[in-house]
Design a protein around this motif. Sequence first.
Motif, PDB file in Angstrom:
ATOM      1  N   ALA A 182      -1.454  61.354 -68.891  1.00 55.30           N
ATOM      2  CA  ALA A 182      -0.875  62.116 -67.777  1.00 55.30           C
ATOM      3  C   ALA A 182      -1.183  61.452 -66.444  1.00 55.30           C
ATOM      4  O   ALA A 182      -0.326  61.411 -65.542  1.00 55.30           O
ATOM      5  CB  ALA A 182      -1.406  63.543 -67.797  1.00 55.30           C
ATOM      6  N   ASP A 183      -2.388  60.901 -66.281  1.00 56.53           N
ATOM      7  CA  ASP A 183      -2.770  60.268 -65.018  1.00 56.53           C
ATOM      8  C   ASP A 183      -2.036  58.951 -64.796  1.00 56.53           C
ATOM      9  O   ASP A 183      -1.771  58.566 -63.652  1.00 56.53           O
ATOM     10  CB  ASP A 183      -4.284  60.044 -64.974  1.00 56.53           C
ATOM     11  N   ILE A 184      -1.730  58.242 -65.864  1.00 58.86           N
ATOM     12  CA  ILE A 184      -0.908  57.029 -65.716  1.00 58.86           C
ATOM     13  C   ILE A 184       0.500  57.431 -65.291  1.00 58.86           C
ATOM     14  O   ILE A 184       1.114  56.803 -64.431  1.00 58.86           O
ATOM     15  CB  ILE A 184      -0.875  56.226 -67.027  1.00 58.86           C
ATOM     16  N   GLU A 185       0.987  58.483 -65.894  1.00 62.08           N
ATOM     17  CA  GLU A 185       2.342  58.935 -65.591  1.00 62.08           C
ATOM     18  C   GLU A 185       2.475  59.385 -64.139  1.00 62.08           C
ATOM     19  O   GLU A 185       3.476  59.092 -63.475  1.00 62.08           O
ATOM     20  CB  GLU A 185       2.730  60.070 -66.533  1.00 62.08           C
ATOM     21  N   ASN A 186       1.435  60.076 -63.599  1.00 58.30           N
ATOM     22  CA  ASN A 186       1.541  60.580 -62.221  1.00 58.30           C
ATOM     23  C   ASN A 186       1.022  59.589 -61.173  1.00 58.30           C
ATOM     24  O   ASN A 186       1.048  59.884 -59.985  1.00 58.30           O
ATOM     25  CB  ASN A 186       0.835  61.935 -62.084  1.00 58.30           C
ATOM     26  N   GLY A 187       0.542  58.419 -61.614  1.00 61.13           N
ATOM     27  CA  GLY A 187       0.124  57.391 -60.677  1.00 61.13           C
ATOM     28  C   GLY A 187      -1.341  57.406 -60.296  1.00 61.13           C
ATOM     29  O   GLY A 187      -1.780  56.566 -59.507  1.00 61.13           O
ATOM     30  N   SER A 216       7.506  55.798 -75.393  1.00 64.74           N
ATOM     31  CA  SER A 216       7.902  54.394 -75.362  1.00 64.74           C
ATOM     32  C   SER A 216       8.941  54.112 -74.283  1.00 64.74           C
ATOM     33  O   SER A 216       9.054  52.988 -73.793  1.00 64.74           O
ATOM     34  CB  SER A 216       8.433  53.959 -76.728  1.00 64.74           C
ATOM     35  N   GLU A 217       9.715  55.120 -73.897  1.00 67.67           N
ATOM     36  CA  GLU A 217      10.707  54.918 -72.845  1.00 67.67           C
ATOM     37  C   GLU A 217      10.056  54.825 -71.466  1.00 67.67           C
ATOM     38  O   GLU A 217      10.661  54.329 -70.513  1.00 67.67           O
ATOM     39  CB  GLU A 217      11.734  56.057 -72.852  1.00 67.67           C
ATOM     40  N   LEU A 218       8.810  55.260 -71.349  1.00 67.23           N
ATOM     41  CA  LEU A 218       8.113  55.285 -70.057  1.00 67.23           C
ATOM     42  C   LEU A 218       7.058  54.195 -69.941  1.00 67.23           C
ATOM     43  O   LEU A 218       6.824  53.670 -68.854  1.00 67.23           O
ATOM     44  CB  LEU A 218       7.456  56.653 -69.857  1.00 67.23           C
ATOM     45  N   PHE A 219       6.409  53.844 -71.065  1.00 70.52           N
ATOM     46  CA  PHE A 219       5.257  52.948 -71.024  1.00 70.52           C
ATOM     47  C   PHE A 219       5.507  51.615 -71.729  1.00 70.52           C
ATOM     48  O   PHE A 219       6.159  51.565 -72.768  1.00 70.52           O
ATOM     49  CB  PHE A 219       4.047  53.605 -71.693  1.00 70.52           C
ATOM     50  N   GLU A 220       4.937  50.552 -71.144  1.00 75.74           N
ATOM     51  CA  GLU A 220       4.729  49.291 -71.852  1.00 75.74           C
ATOM     52  C   GLU A 220       3.382  49.403 -72.548  1.00 75.74           C
ATOM     53  O   GLU A 220       2.495  50.135 -72.079  1.00 75.74           O
ATOM     54  CB  GLU A 220       4.706  48.122 -70.873  1.00 75.74           C
ATOM     55  N   SER A 221       3.181  48.667 -73.654  1.00 72.17           N
ATOM     56  CA  SER A 221       1.925  48.833 -74.369  1.00 72.17           C
ATOM     57  C   SER A 221       1.465  47.565 -75.059  1.00 72.17           C
ATOM     58  O   SER A 221       2.267  46.671 -75.366  1.00 72.17           O
ATOM     59  CB  SER A 221       2.059  49.952 -75.413  1.00 72.17           C
ATOM     60  N   TRP A 229       0.827  51.019 -69.606  1.00 69.24           N
ATOM     61  CA  TRP A 229       1.099  51.130 -68.173  1.00 69.24           C
ATOM     62  C   TRP A 229       2.576  51.483 -68.015  1.00 69.24           C
ATOM     63  O   TRP A 229       3.384  51.285 -68.934  1.00 69.24           O
ATOM     64  CB  TRP A 229       0.763  49.835 -67.438  1.00 69.24           C
ATOM     65  N   ARG A 230       2.926  52.020 -66.858  1.00 69.14           N
ATOM     66  CA  ARG A 230       4.300  52.459 -66.640  1.00 69.14           C
ATOM     67  C   ARG A 230       5.246  51.272 -66.476  1.00 69.14           C
ATOM     68  O   ARG A 230       4.943  50.303 -65.784  1.00 69.14           O
ATOM     69  CB  ARG A 230       4.403  53.371 -65.422  1.00 69.14           C
ATOM     70  N   LYS A 231       6.420  51.390 -67.083  1.00 72.82           N
ATOM     71  CA  LYS A 231       7.414  50.334 -66.991  1.00 72.82           C
ATOM     72  C   LYS A 231       8.006  50.211 -65.596  1.00 72.82           C
ATOM     73  O   LYS A 231       8.346  49.115 -65.148  1.00 72.82           O
ATOM     74  CB  LYS A 231       8.559  50.608 -67.982  1.00 72.82           C
ATOM     75  N   ASP A 232       8.150  51.335 -64.904  1.00 73.26           N
ATOM     76  CA  ASP A 232       8.905  51.352 -63.652  1.00 73.26           C
ATOM     77  C   ASP A 232       8.032  51.256 -62.409  1.00 73.26           C
ATOM     78  O   ASP A 232       8.515  51.476 -61.303  1.00 73.26           O
ATOM     79  CB  ASP A 232       9.755  52.620 -63.573  1.00 73.26           C
TER      80      ASP A 232
END
Length: 296
Positions: A134-139, A152-157, A270-273
């Motif tokens: 959640a913290d990676i997603e919100n920055g 997988s649509e949001l993160f590289e791994s 980490w986030r793709k965008d």
Amino acid sequence: MDIKHLQYVIEVARTGSFTKAAQTMFVSQPTISKMIKSVEEELGVELFDRSGSRIVPTDVGQLIVDQANVIAHAFDNLTTGLDELASLRRGKLRIGLPPMAGASYFAEPIGRFHAMYPGISIELAEDGAKRIEADIENGALDFGVVLLPTKSELFESILIADERLMVLVHPEHRYAARGRIALTELEPEPLISFSEGFALHDRIPAACLSEGFRPNIVCESSQWDLIVRLVAANLGAALLPESICREAGDGVAAVALDQPIIPWRLAFVWRKDRYLSYAAKEWIRFLRTWFPEGLQ
């Protein structure tokens, strides 16, 4: 007017001469004169008194020279900072690590990376995989270790561990000498689980419910080593990853779990965008060499 114009103004004021300023700036004297004239026309003021043998700033010119020095100094600091970032002499990484992943998988690579790039600070946040995700997603975090599958649509791994859960019991438990057990055999057993915020807090009960029973959770903890000690104290059994069971010591016994197998796959994400700093890009490159089998 740009930074180069301001630098010409500063140099003319410092040397008191268009010719000397041109020499130190490695341009022709007409270039300097033309640039100063264009600044005067743009601002609608006269910057220099040209009547004497030495060119000196007017009162307005001195005000502009003083401010130009501040701006030029700030620009120098900016370019120096950008150079330090680009050459990895400075930077910051914010990384979230679950307790089970920190010491086992990241103590050595973090130490090695810091030795290579001592100017890059590493801020670690230890928490459960759910909160880290959640913290990676919100920055709030740049990177973190989470339990797959994830978004997988949001993160590289980068895959860092591909294991399965085992059952940890007291050495005198009736299952301790077994080669393997089915999940349904744990229905009557008191279980020690991870606290809320950890992915296994949800996944183990979900697996039990899919087998037709609700687990008997008697205790929860955020620390895997405490869970191991509680098992050794005969409080109950626990489901833990293979690597943790191998490090658990002699006070407990580990038994393979099947029917079903519960996977434990860790990934560094980490986030793709999101923009990646120079330090972040180098950290990713470094981890890909550290975990070469984990490229996703």
